[in-house]
Design an enzyme around this catalytic site. Structure first.
Site, PDB file in Angstrom:
ATOM      1  N   LYS A 158       0.819  -1.214   0.000  1.00  0.00           N
ATOM      2  CA  LYS A 158       0.000   0.000   0.000  1.00  0.00           C
ATOM      3  C   LYS A 158       0.852   1.263   0.000  1.00  0.00           C
ATOM      4  O   LYS A 158       0.582   2.215  -0.742  1.00  0.00           O
ATOM      5  CB  LYS A 158      -0.950  -0.015   1.198  1.00  0.00           C
ATOM      6  CG  LYS A 158      -2.038  -1.066   1.085  1.00  0.00           C
ATOM      7  CD  LYS A 158      -3.031  -0.975   2.233  1.00  0.00           C
ATOM      8  CE  LYS A 158      -4.142  -2.012   2.065  1.00  0.00           C
ATOM      9  NZ  LYS A 158      -5.120  -1.942   3.183  1.00  0.00           N
ATOM     10  N   ILE A 159       1.884   1.298   0.852  1.00  0.00           N
ATOM     11  CA  ILE A 159       2.718   2.497   0.942  1.00  0.00           C
ATOM     12  C   ILE A 159       3.496   2.694  -0.346  1.00  0.00           C
ATOM     13  O   ILE A 159       3.568   3.808  -0.885  1.00  0.00           O
ATOM     14  CB  ILE A 159       3.673   2.414   2.149  1.00  0.00           C
ATOM     15  CG1 ILE A 159       2.882   2.322   3.454  1.00  0.00           C
ATOM     16  CG2 ILE A 159       4.605   3.627   2.177  1.00  0.00           C
ATOM     17  CD1 ILE A 159       3.726   2.022   4.673  1.00  0.00           C
ATOM     18  N   ASP A 178       9.140  -6.181  -6.686  1.00  0.00           N
ATOM     19  CA  ASP A 178       8.427  -6.865  -5.614  1.00  0.00           C
ATOM     20  C   ASP A 178       8.454  -8.353  -5.960  1.00  0.00           C
ATOM     21  O   ASP A 178       8.241  -8.726  -7.116  1.00  0.00           O
ATOM     22  CB  ASP A 178       6.977  -6.365  -5.524  1.00  0.00           C
ATOM     23  CG  ASP A 178       6.303  -6.779  -4.220  1.00  0.00           C
ATOM     24  OD1 ASP A 178       6.101  -7.994  -3.998  1.00  0.00           O
ATOM     25  OD2 ASP A 178       5.985  -5.882  -3.412  1.00  0.00           O
ATOM     26  N   CYS A 210       9.524  -2.068   1.480  1.00  0.00           N
ATOM     27  CA  CYS A 210       9.279  -3.506   1.662  1.00  0.00           C
ATOM     28  C   CYS A 210       9.425  -3.893   3.137  1.00  0.00           C
ATOM     29  O   CYS A 210      10.107  -3.210   3.905  1.00  0.00           O
ATOM     30  CB  CYS A 210      10.243  -4.324   0.802  1.00  0.00           C
ATOM     31  SG  CYS A 210      11.952  -3.784   0.873  1.00  0.00           S
ATOM     32  N   PRO A 211       8.793  -4.979   3.548  1.00  0.00           N
ATOM     33  CA  PRO A 211       8.955  -5.447   4.926  1.00  0.00           C
ATOM     34  C   PRO A 211      10.343  -6.033   5.125  1.00  0.00           C
ATOM     35  O   PRO A 211      11.035  -6.370   4.155  1.00  0.00           O
ATOM     36  CB  PRO A 211       7.874  -6.530   5.053  1.00  0.00           C
ATOM     37  CG  PRO A 211       7.693  -7.037   3.651  1.00  0.00           C
ATOM     38  CD  PRO A 211       7.896  -5.846   2.762  1.00  0.00           C
ATOM     39  N   THR A 237      11.914   4.659   4.434  1.00  0.00           N
ATOM     40  CA  THR A 237      10.901   4.794   5.481  1.00  0.00           C
ATOM     41  C   THR A 237      10.339   3.414   5.844  1.00  0.00           C
ATOM     42  O   THR A 237       9.263   3.316   6.445  1.00  0.00           O
ATOM     43  CB  THR A 237       9.742   5.716   5.023  1.00  0.00           C
ATOM     44  OG1 THR A 237       9.234   5.242   3.775  1.00  0.00           O
ATOM     45  CG2 THR A 237      10.214   7.154   4.877  1.00  0.00           C
ATOM     46  N   ARG A 239      12.199  -0.311   6.963  1.00  0.00           N
ATOM     47  CA  ARG A 239      12.863  -0.837   8.142  1.00  0.00           C
ATOM     48  C   ARG A 239      14.356  -0.570   8.013  1.00  0.00           C
ATOM     49  O   ARG A 239      14.932  -0.659   6.927  1.00  0.00           O
ATOM     50  CB  ARG A 239      12.597  -2.343   8.316  1.00  0.00           C
ATOM     51  CG  ARG A 239      11.199  -2.666   8.819  1.00  0.00           C
ATOM     52  CD  ARG A 239      11.034  -2.250  10.275  1.00  0.00           C
ATOM     53  NE  ARG A 239       9.705  -2.554  10.806  1.00  0.00           N
ATOM     54  CZ  ARG A 239       8.718  -1.682  10.881  1.00  0.00           C
ATOM     55  NH1 ARG A 239       8.883  -0.454  10.403  1.00  0.00           N
ATOM     56  NH2 ARG A 239       7.565  -2.015  11.420  1.00  0.00           N
ATOM     57  N   ASP A 263      14.389   7.490   7.721  1.00  0.00           N
ATOM     58  CA  ASP A 263      13.528   7.646   8.896  1.00  0.00           C
ATOM     59  C   ASP A 263      13.690   6.461   9.835  1.00  0.00           C
ATOM     60  O   ASP A 263      13.107   6.439  10.910  1.00  0.00           O
ATOM     61  CB  ASP A 263      12.060   7.770   8.462  1.00  0.00           C
ATOM     62  CG  ASP A 263      11.136   8.089   9.633  1.00  0.00           C
ATOM     63  OD1 ASP A 263      11.398   9.085  10.334  1.00  0.00           O
ATOM     64  OD2 ASP A 263      10.163   7.339   9.855  1.00  0.00           O
ATOM     65  N   GLU A 268      18.365   1.264  15.693  1.00  0.00           N
ATOM     66  CA  GLU A 268      17.624   2.389  16.267  1.00  0.00           C
ATOM     67  C   GLU A 268      17.036   2.125  17.639  1.00  0.00           C
ATOM     68  O   GLU A 268      16.737   3.059  18.388  1.00  0.00           O
ATOM     69  CB  GLU A 268      16.501   2.829  15.329  1.00  0.00           C
ATOM     70  CG  GLU A 268      15.360   1.843  15.226  1.00  0.00           C
ATOM     71  CD  GLU A 268      14.214   2.369  14.360  1.00  0.00           C
ATOM     72  OE1 GLU A 268      13.099   2.486  14.889  1.00  0.00           O
ATOM     73  OE2 GLU A 268      14.440   2.664  13.173  1.00  0.00           O
ATOM     74  N   HIS A 300      12.207   8.022  13.055  1.00  0.00           N
ATOM     75  CA  HIS A 300      11.086   7.090  12.888  1.00  0.00           C
ATOM     76  C   HIS A 300       9.755   7.811  13.142  1.00  0.00           C
ATOM     77  O   HIS A 300       8.925   7.372  13.955  1.00  0.00           O
ATOM     78  CB  HIS A 300      11.229   5.891  13.833  1.00  0.00           C
ATOM     79  CG  HIS A 300      10.529   4.663  13.323  1.00  0.00           C
ATOM     80  ND1 HIS A 300      11.100   3.410  13.336  1.00  0.00           N
ATOM     81  CD2 HIS A 300       9.299   4.489  12.783  1.00  0.00           C
ATOM     82  CE1 HIS A 300      10.245   2.530  12.827  1.00  0.00           C
ATOM     83  NE2 HIS A 300       9.148   3.168  12.499  1.00  0.00           N
TER      84      HIS A 300
END
Length: 335
Positions: A158-159, A178, A210-211, A237, A239, A263, A268, A300
């Site tokens: 979605k993002i 992807d 992506c995750p 933005t 991971r 971000d 972190e 973040h």
């Protein structure tokens, strides 16, 4: 529900308390907020609660899962989309369900990615600091038109799709990668799915959405950055561990790429969401990264909008309600 469900919230900030307390007026759960993170040392505080609610830098590894089970915890509620900080196998074996918020506000994250991109390429932070001291020189602030350039979208959930649409609106050509491509969507929008080497080598802007999985861990590394154009920039933005940060420092130092805006950061958890301004930074990699004038780091905050916070609270508490009332767990994370 026969009794009031008790939820222990870990790693909470003022904005968490505000959004969840307001939303909880509709649900009536008993909530206790802790400002410390969930880990092996703090997990025992979950005793006498029914569920725990955690964020991205809390740890739910196998040792923590065991403690939570002994404390009687039945549900782990992730108030975020990612779940790489949870040992899913250990949770399954312990009989603890995991739920998350898969899409709290994809627009919030994509819009922050755009803000990072424009701030980086147009030197907005440097210009701001100059004018605050009445320095109105524009020497060294030459930017670059994004119109006509190529944007690589790494991850088309979605993002990623929203970011692609935003950059298309700026007149950029869109390339996508992807492992599960949606060719119908790409064709309708005029985008192209390409290979990893092609997206790295052809992108002027590479935006990561992506995750974090074993396959995407350090997907941006020494070898892939060597494929990139010298005037290309990276926006992350997603991971932190999507990028090998030591390799990023090397690439920036040797001018293999033109800059990066982040971000998130792979180490972190020990730093982000807290004020360390009076301390000496012991993270040498991040300290080096912050010395580059062509690097922009935010802590973040891409998710941090009023809309997103409201959605996170609503979905998280609905997940709790569904579980304890025996409803369908639409947002369950399964092994």
């Amino acid at each position: 529900m026969e009794k009031t469900v008790k939820i222990a919230f870990f790693d909470t900030r003022s904005y968490d308390k505000s959004s969840f307390s307001a939303e909880n007026e509709k649900f009536g759960f008993e909530i206790e907020y802790f400002d410390f993170k969930l880990n092996e040392k703090t997990a025992f505080t979950a005793k006498n609660f029914d569920a725990v609610c955690i964020f991205v830098n809390d740890s739910a590894n196998s040792a923590v899962i065991k403690i939570l089970k002994d404390c009687g915890i039945k549900l782990i509620v992730l108030r975020c989309a990612g779940f790489n900080n949870v040992d899913l196998k250990a949770a399954q074996e312990a009989g603890i369900k995991i739920v998350r918020v898969p899409a709290y506000s994809p627009h919030a994250v994509a819009e922050h990615a755009l803000a990072l991109l424009l701030s980086l390429t147009r030197h907005i932070p440097q210009a701001y600091l100059r004018t605050k001291t009445q320095n109105f020189s524009i020497e060294g602030l030459t930017g670059r038109d994004l119109f006509g350039l190529t944007a690589g979208i790494l991850g088309t959930g979605k993002i990623g799709r929203i970011m692609a649409g935003i950059l298309k609106g700026l007149g950029m050509k869109i390339l996508c990668y992807d492992p599960y491509p949606d060719s119908k969507w790409a064709e309708a929008e005029g985008y192209s799915y390409v290979s990893i080497p092609e997206i790295f080598s052809k992108s002027d802007v590479l935006s990561l959405h992506c995750p974090l999985t074993p396959e995407t861990f350090h997907i941006v590394n020494h070898d892939t950055m060597k494929m990139m154009k010298e005037d290309a920039v990276i926006i992350n933005t997603g991971r932190g561990a999507l990028i090998d940060t030591k390799a990023l420092v090397h690439a920036l130092k040797h001018r293999h790429i033109a800059g990066a805006a982040l971000d998130v950061y792979e180490e972190e958890s020990a730093l982000f969401f807290n004020d360390h301004s009076t301390e000496i930074m012991t993270d040498d990699v991040l300290a080096r990264l912050l010395t580059f004038p062509n690097v922009l780091v935010t802590g973040h905050q891409a998710f941090l909008t009023t809309t997103a916070l409201s959605n996170i609270a609503e979905v998280s508490l609905q997940n709790v309600k569904d579980f304890f009332e025996g409803g369908e767990l639409k947002n369950e994370v399964k092994l």
